[in-house]
Design a protein around this motif. Structure first.
Motif, mmCIF file in Angstrom:
data_model
loop_
_atom_site.group_PDB
_atom_site.id
_atom_site.type_symbol
_atom_site.label_atom_id
_atom_site.label_comp_id
_atom_site.label_asym_id
_atom_site.label_seq_id
_atom_site.Cartn_x
_atom_site.Cartn_y
_atom_site.Cartn_z
ATOM 1 N N LEU A 291 2.242 6.245 -7.239
ATOM 2 C CA LEU A 291 1.095 6.732 -8.013
ATOM 3 C C LEU A 291 1.308 8.146 -8.573
ATOM 4 C CD1 LEU A 291 -1.545 5.615 -9.009
ATOM 5 C CD2 LEU A 291 -2.642 6.445 -6.935
ATOM 6 N N PRO A 292 1.802 9.115 -7.794
ATOM 7 C CA PRO A 292 2.028 10.452 -8.374
ATOM 8 C C PRO A 292 3.070 10.436 -9.500
ATOM 9 C CG PRO A 292 2.133 10.541 -5.973
ATOM 10 C CD PRO A 292 2.086 9.099 -6.355
ATOM 11 N N GLN B 23 0.834 -1.211 0.000
ATOM 12 C CA GLN B 23 0.000 0.000 0.000
ATOM 13 C C GLN B 23 0.867 1.260 0.000
ATOM 14 O OE1 GLN B 23 -2.225 -0.964 3.549
ATOM 15 N NE2 GLN B 23 -4.045 -1.530 2.381
ATOM 16 N N ASP B 24 1.912 1.258 0.825
ATOM 17 C CA ASP B 24 2.810 2.417 0.897
ATOM 18 C C ASP B 24 3.532 2.646 -0.432
ATOM 19 O OD1 ASP B 24 2.074 2.769 3.523
ATOM 20 O OD2 ASP B 24 3.866 1.830 4.358
ATOM 21 N N LEU B 25 3.982 1.548 -1.032
ATOM 22 C CA LEU B 25 4.693 1.642 -2.311
ATOM 23 C C LEU B 25 3.771 2.172 -3.410
ATOM 24 C CD1 LEU B 25 7.496 1.069 -3.480
ATOM 25 C CD2 LEU B 25 6.728 -1.243 -4.008
ATOM 26 N N ILE C 78 2.782 -2.885 -10.724
ATOM 27 C CA ILE C 78 2.515 -2.215 -12.009
ATOM 28 C C ILE C 78 1.076 -2.440 -12.491
ATOM 29 C CG2 ILE C 78 4.916 -2.011 -12.776
ATOM 30 C CD1 ILE C 78 4.571 -4.529 -14.415
ATOM 31 N N GLY C 79 0.519 -3.597 -12.205
ATOM 32 C CA GLY C 79 -0.881 -3.849 -12.574
ATOM 33 C C GLY C 79 -1.834 -2.958 -11.798
ATOM 34 N N LEU C 80 -1.519 -2.757 -10.519
ATOM 35 C CA LEU C 80 -2.346 -1.878 -9.690
ATOM 36 C C LEU C 80 -2.252 -0.432 -10.170
ATOM 37 C CD1 LEU C 80 -1.399 -3.369 -6.201
ATOM 38 C CD2 LEU C 80 -3.492 -3.780 -7.495
ATOM 39 N N LEU C 81 -1.023 0.001 -10.528
ATOM 40 C CA LEU C 81 -0.854 1.353 -11.064
ATOM 41 C C LEU C 81 -1.663 1.526 -12.350
ATOM 42 C CD1 LEU C 81 3.000 1.912 -10.593
ATOM 43 C CD2 LEU C 81 1.165 3.157 -9.423
#
Length: 200
Positions: A149-150, A142-144, A177-180
């Motif tokens: 994200l920005p 979550q932190d990563l 990367i999939g989450l991004l």
């Protein structure tokens, strides 16, 4: 069967790998399978975001009904770690947003054996230990994600006006990367491909 029926059968039998394994084991087994097996197959069906139709829906439904009766110390420890109370009526949200991300965090952050050990252990103390490890990995993920994200957003905005965007950075961990990509696709309303870079 005609084409219409064939399509219908194909749609209603879409299963996760765990769902397929459960159905095959059920057909081959002389004995009835345990509640635990059905719960694991149902968790996988919801965690893998399988369309909830036909057998997939049946597995998920029964898994939610039986979740409080599961005899796997790992699942019990994971539920406790996620703050899920025993005996409540569980929903797909509980699995999709509280249990599954903790299981998936192990693979995303490079240590999938922690999740396997959690699901296989019969020792409640070990189960709690593995559940705590998964909790830490999930927080790290979550932190990563929050940190990256920005950066990903700025890179995607450099391609403003394109019908889809493709971004890469050596900073991106391959586990997120999939989450991004999912977050950016929702936010920017265009398809976004995200990659990481290693050794050029």
């Amino acid at each position: 069967p005609n084409l219409t029926n064939a399509k219908s059968v194909a749609i209603t039998t879409l299963l996760s790998a765990a769902g397929i394994s459960y159905m095959v084991a059920r057909q081959l087994s002389d004995e009835s399978l345990y509640t635990d097996h059905l719960v694991l197959a149902g968790i996988a069906s919801l965690a893998d975001v399988i369309p909830q139709r036909g057998l997939a829906r049946a597995l998920s439904y029964h898994a939610l009904q039986l979740l409080s009766h599961v005899n796997l110390p790992g699942i019990a420890a994971l539920m406790a770690q996620a703050g899920l109370k025993q005996g409540k009526k569980y929903t797909s949200y509980d699995i999709g947003y509280l249990i599954a991300p903790r299981i998936n965090a192990a693979g995303r952050m490079g240590d999938p054996l922690v999740a396997l050990r959690l699901l296989c252990t019969t020792n409640p103390a070990k189960a709690r230990e593995y559940a705590q490890s998964l909790e830490l990995l999930n927080r790290k993920r979550q932190d990563l994600l929050k940190e990256m994200l920005p950066i990903a957003y700025d890179l995607a905005q450099e391609q403003k006006g394109k019908r889809f965007r493709c971004i890469t950075s050596p900073l991106f961990n391959e586990g997120i990367i999939g989450l991004l990509a999912g977050r950016l696709t929702r936010e920017l309303q265009v398809p976004v491909l995200v990659g990481t870079e290693h050794n050029g």
